[in-house]
Every structure is written in C-alpha cells, then in structure tokens.
Design a protein around this motif. Structure first.
Motif, PDB file in Angstrom:
ATOM      1  N   LYS A 113       4.738  -7.929   5.082  1.00 21.79           N
ATOM      2  CA  LYS A 113       5.703  -7.504   4.078  1.00 21.79           C
ATOM      3  C   LYS A 113       6.310  -8.618   3.478  1.00 21.79           C
ATOM      4  O   LYS A 113       6.851  -8.383   2.098  1.00 21.79           O
ATOM      5  CB  LYS A 113       6.992  -6.954   5.334  1.00 21.79           C
ATOM      6  CG  LYS A 113       6.768  -5.594   5.886  1.00 21.79           C
ATOM      7  CD  LYS A 113       6.753  -4.603   4.805  1.00 21.79           C
ATOM      8  CE  LYS A 113       7.998  -3.964   4.466  1.00 21.79           C
ATOM      9  NZ  LYS A 113       8.091  -2.644   3.710  1.00 21.79           N
ATOM     10  N   SER A 114       6.126 -10.111   3.811  1.00 20.99           N
ATOM     11  CA  SER A 114       6.915 -11.080   3.053  1.00 20.99           C
ATOM     12  C   SER A 114       5.757 -11.244   1.870  1.00 20.99           C
ATOM     13  O   SER A 114       6.294 -11.922   0.858  1.00 20.99           O
ATOM     14  CB  SER A 114       6.852 -12.338   3.931  1.00 20.99           C
ATOM     15  OG  SER A 114       5.410 -12.785   4.315  1.00 20.99           O
ATOM     16  N   ARG A 115       4.731 -10.625   2.085  1.00 22.05           N
ATOM     17  CA  ARG A 115       3.726 -10.993   0.912  1.00 22.05           C
ATOM     18  C   ARG A 115       3.716  -9.813  -0.057  1.00 22.05           C
ATOM     19  O   ARG A 115       2.952  -9.857  -1.080  1.00 22.05           O
ATOM     20  CB  ARG A 115       2.239 -11.066   1.548  1.00 22.05           C
ATOM     21  CG  ARG A 115       1.910 -12.274   2.451  1.00 22.05           C
ATOM     22  CD  ARG A 115       1.664 -13.690   1.709  1.00 22.05           C
ATOM     23  NE  ARG A 115       1.263 -14.664   2.416  1.00 22.05           N
ATOM     24  CZ  ARG A 115      -0.108 -14.896   2.785  1.00 22.05           C
ATOM     25  NH1 ARG A 115      -1.062 -14.207   2.090  1.00 22.05           N
ATOM     26  NH2 ARG A 115      -0.416 -15.927   3.552  1.00 22.05           N
ATOM     27  N   LYS A 116       4.937  -8.753   0.119  1.00 27.78           N
ATOM     28  CA  LYS A 116       4.598  -7.930  -0.597  1.00 27.78           C
ATOM     29  C   LYS A 116       3.523  -6.761  -0.613  1.00 27.78           C
ATOM     30  O   LYS A 116       3.127  -6.107  -1.643  1.00 27.78           O
ATOM     31  CB  LYS A 116       5.246  -8.088  -2.115  1.00 27.78           C
ATOM     32  CG  LYS A 116       6.380  -8.979  -2.358  1.00 27.78           C
ATOM     33  CD  LYS A 116       7.625  -8.406  -1.953  1.00 27.78           C
ATOM     34  CE  LYS A 116       8.761  -9.402  -2.022  1.00 27.78           C
ATOM     35  NZ  LYS A 116       9.927  -8.832  -1.663  1.00 27.78           N
ATOM     36  N   VAL A 117       2.771  -6.885   0.449  1.00 24.96           N
ATOM     37  CA  VAL A 117       1.843  -5.883   0.426  1.00 24.96           C
ATOM     38  C   VAL A 117       1.933  -4.638   0.901  1.00 24.96           C
ATOM     39  O   VAL A 117       3.044  -4.500   1.769  1.00 24.96           O
ATOM     40  CB  VAL A 117       0.587  -6.586   1.637  1.00 24.96           C
ATOM     41  CG1 VAL A 117      -0.486  -5.852   1.954  1.00 24.96           C
ATOM     42  CG2 VAL A 117       0.113  -7.975   1.051  1.00 24.96           C
ATOM     43  N   LYS A 118       1.722  -3.651   0.469  1.00 25.64           N
ATOM     44  CA  LYS A 118       2.075  -2.111   0.832  1.00 25.64           C
ATOM     45  C   LYS A 118       1.516  -2.039   2.240  1.00 25.64           C
ATOM     46  O   LYS A 118       0.108  -2.488   2.601  1.00 25.64           O
ATOM     47  CB  LYS A 118       1.344  -1.151  -0.227  1.00 25.64           C
ATOM     48  CG  LYS A 118       2.118  -1.282  -1.409  1.00 25.64           C
ATOM     49  CD  LYS A 118       1.577  -0.325  -2.135  1.00 25.64           C
ATOM     50  CE  LYS A 118       2.470  -0.125  -3.813  1.00 25.64           C
ATOM     51  NZ  LYS A 118       1.796   0.844  -4.542  1.00 25.64           N
ATOM     52  N   ILE A 119       1.821  -1.336   3.033  1.00 23.82           N
ATOM     53  CA  ILE A 119       1.415  -1.084   4.587  1.00 23.82           C
ATOM     54  C   ILE A 119       1.594   0.350   4.790  1.00 23.82           C
ATOM     55  O   ILE A 119       2.572   0.929   4.487  1.00 23.82           O
ATOM     56  CB  ILE A 119       2.378  -1.579   5.737  1.00 23.82           C
ATOM     57  CG1 ILE A 119       2.296  -3.227   5.260  1.00 23.82           C
ATOM     58  CG2 ILE A 119       1.948  -1.493   6.961  1.00 23.82           C
ATOM     59  CD1 ILE A 119       3.253  -4.008   6.266  1.00 23.82           C
ATOM     60  N   ALA A 120       0.461   1.101   5.420  1.00 26.32           N
ATOM     61  CA  ALA A 120       0.376   2.391   5.367  1.00 26.32           C
ATOM     62  C   ALA A 120      -0.356   2.733   6.875  1.00 26.32           C
ATOM     63  O   ALA A 120      -0.965   1.910   7.350  1.00 26.32           O
ATOM     64  CB  ALA A 120      -0.317   3.190   4.340  1.00 26.32           C
ATOM     65  N   VAL A 121      -0.095   3.966   7.266  1.00 26.08           N
ATOM     66  CA  VAL A 121      -0.838   4.316   8.281  1.00 26.08           C
ATOM     67  C   VAL A 121      -1.853   5.530   7.976  1.00 26.08           C
ATOM     68  O   VAL A 121      -1.147   6.594   7.272  1.00 26.08           O
ATOM     69  CB  VAL A 121       0.124   4.986   9.571  1.00 26.08           C
ATOM     70  CG1 VAL A 121      -0.507   5.587  10.658  1.00 26.08           C
ATOM     71  CG2 VAL A 121       0.911   3.772  10.081  1.00 26.08           C
ATOM     72  N   GLY A 122      -2.963   5.573   8.240  1.00 28.61           N
ATOM     73  CA  GLY A 122      -3.810   6.630   8.084  1.00 28.61           C
ATOM     74  C   GLY A 122      -4.430   7.277   9.091  1.00 28.61           C
ATOM     75  O   GLY A 122      -5.205   6.473   9.832  1.00 28.61           O
ATOM     76  N   THR A 123      -4.145   8.496   9.442  1.00 30.23           N
ATOM     77  CA  THR A 123      -4.404   9.074  10.774  1.00 30.23           C
ATOM     78  C   THR A 123      -4.905  10.363  11.072  1.00 30.23           C
ATOM     79  O   THR A 123      -4.470  11.414  10.229  1.00 30.23           O
ATOM     80  CB  THR A 123      -3.096   8.859  11.721  1.00 30.23           C
ATOM     81  OG1 THR A 123      -3.416   9.488  12.970  1.00 30.23           O
ATOM     82  CG2 THR A 123      -2.025   9.483  11.174  1.00 30.23           C
ATOM     83  N   ASN A 124      -5.814  10.602  11.741  1.00 31.80           N
ATOM     84  CA  ASN A 124      -6.407  12.085  12.106  1.00 31.80           C
ATOM     85  C   ASN A 124      -5.449  12.700  13.119  1.00 31.80           C
ATOM     86  O   ASN A 124      -5.525  12.438  14.283  1.00 31.80           O
ATOM     87  CB  ASN A 124      -7.716  12.035  12.584  1.00 31.80           C
ATOM     88  CG  ASN A 124      -8.742  11.730  11.517  1.00 31.80           C
ATOM     89  OD1 ASN A 124      -8.486  12.111  10.209  1.00 31.80           O
ATOM     90  ND2 ASN A 124      -9.846  11.882  11.760  1.00 31.80           N
ATOM     91  N   MET A 125      -4.305  13.392  12.670  1.00 28.55           N
ATOM     92  CA  MET A 125      -3.536  14.039  13.905  1.00 28.55           C
ATOM     93  C   MET A 125      -2.385  14.959  13.173  1.00 28.55           C
ATOM     94  O   MET A 125      -2.147  14.555  11.871  1.00 28.55           O
ATOM     95  CB  MET A 125      -2.797  12.741  14.577  1.00 28.55           C
ATOM     96  CG  MET A 125      -1.714  13.237  15.623  1.00 28.55           C
ATOM     97  SD  MET A 125      -2.901  14.176  17.165  1.00 28.55           S
ATOM     98  CE  MET A 125      -3.529  13.000  17.932  1.00 28.55           C
TER      99      MET A 125
END
Length: 243
Positions: free
Chosen positions: A115-127
């Motif tokens: 987050k401090s690097r301004k990187v996008k964070i996501a979750v990708g899941t089969n559910m």
C-alpha cells in the motif's frame, strides 16, 4: 513495473484446510443436535455431498462452491426437509471455518508495504462472492484490499483466461503489470501464466506431490512465507519478482 498484486484467498491468505475441517465438524454438530443423526454418518455424508456436487457441476461452475446446495444434497439423500435446515447447515459450516481464521504470518506487513508503494491489491478467487467478502472482513484485510473478484462476478472459474482477463480489466492493468499469488498450481499459477501474468506460488500448504509437479513444470517463483518477502534494504520480493 508491477502495478497490481492479486492474491488467491483460500490457503493463500489463511489456512483453509484447517478451517474447512472445523467447519465440517460444526456441520456434524448441527446434524447430531438438531436432526438426531449419527455423527459418523453426518461426517461421511458431508464428504459424499461434496463428491456429488462436483460430479454434477464439474469444476468450471461457480455454484460448485455453494454450501447451501451441498446441504440440500445431504438432506435429500436422508429424506429430511430442506426447510429450515439447508441454510442453517451452511451457516454452521461457515461459522466453524471463520471462527478459526487468522491471516498468514507476515501478510499484514506485506500488504502495508505494498500500500505504501501505491500498488493495487486485489483478491481473485473461485468461490461465492458473499462468503469471500465475509472472510476478508473476518481476517481484518478490508482496509488493505482495493477489490475482490470472485468467479461468480467474472462468470468464469480459474484457470480460464476469461477470469484473469476480467481481473486485469477491473484493475485497469496489463498482464505484464500484474502478479498473481496463489497456492494452486492448476488454478492460480497455470491460469496466470496463460495470460502472460507474472506469478508466485504460495507453498505453505503444498504437498510433496505439489512440489514434485512444480519442479517438473519449472515453477521456480515461490513464496514459503510472506515474512520473507520484505527485505532489510526495503525491497519487496514476491517469488522472483522484485518491487
């Protein structure tokens, strides 16, 4: 340049195998308490319902993950009414699982650094989407994650290109700008490779058979612990990908 990091959820952000075992025990507890069933029958019946659900739906159908449907199979085979038990059995399973959930060691620190690097964070899941949102909140990760993409939302399961392309479209990134982290060689690693994404295989819950397969397929980008991803000089290493 990496602009987005996408994590699988189950057995990647927490220990799903242990949670699912506890969830199955909670399912059996309900069967004994509310239905008067034999505990051994309840435990074996849950596994049989899982097999029947996968046989009918195959692994490319998001509904295969739905525990309410699984409970319906279980009750139908025993000529027990679905009302009110099917949703309550599913709730018992999920509550048992979620009561055990803890984020993986070093995960919060890694997400904070990303987050401090301004990187996008996501979750990708089969559910199913609803349950996965609850899990993210239970783990206390909702303030770190920008979005969650389920196979329900994408209308495609990992490892299909449709799923991974949907993830990139939602995040607004190109394949070379994203890295996918997950525990499943089939669903996560092969899926990411198929669309040109970078990848890191999370190995905390891998079996000897998994390691043998990874070795044979040349999967060298691996993460054994998120605590190892943060280096003393401030670099972030996700497998063989450095940020």
């Amino acid at each position: 340049m990496i602009k987005a990091v996408i994590f699988d959820l189950d057995n990647t952000l927490y220990n799903f195998d242990e949670g699912s075992r506890i969830g199955a025990e909670a399912f059996a507890d309900y069967c004994v308490r509310e239905l008067g069933l034999d505990r051994e029958d309840a435990v074996s019946g849950w596994k049989e319902a899982l097999d029947e659900q996968w046989k009918r739906m195959t692994d490319d159908c998001p509904a295969v993950h739905n525990r309410v449907i699984r409970a319906q199979y279980f009750l139908s085979k025993r000529a027990i009414s679905e009302f009110p038990h099917a949703p309550r059995l599913a709730e018992a399973y999920w509550k048992g699982l979620m009561d055990t959930m803890l984020p993986e060691k070093g995960l919060i620190e890694l997400l904070t650094a990303l987050k401090s690097r301004k990187v996008k964070i996501a979750v990708g899941t089969n559910m199913t989407s609803y349950v996965q949102f609850l899990k993210i909140e239970k783990l206390g990760l909702e303030n770190y994650i920008d979005c969650m993409i389920s196979s329900e939302e994408a209308m495609a399961e990992k490892p299909t290109g449709e799923f991974f392309n949907y993830v990139m479209k939602k995040l607004g990134v190109k394949s070379e700008e994203a890295i996918f982290i997950g525990d499943s060689i089939k669903h996560d690693i092969e899926g990411a490779k198929g669309v040109g994404m970078r990848y890191a295989w999370y190995t905390a819950y891998a079996s000897e058979r998994d390691f043998a397969r990874a070795d044979s397929e040349g999967i060298v980008s691996r993460i054994a612990s998120y605590a190892d991803c943060l280096l003393h000089d401030g670099r972030i290493c996700l497998g063989n990908v450095e940020l």
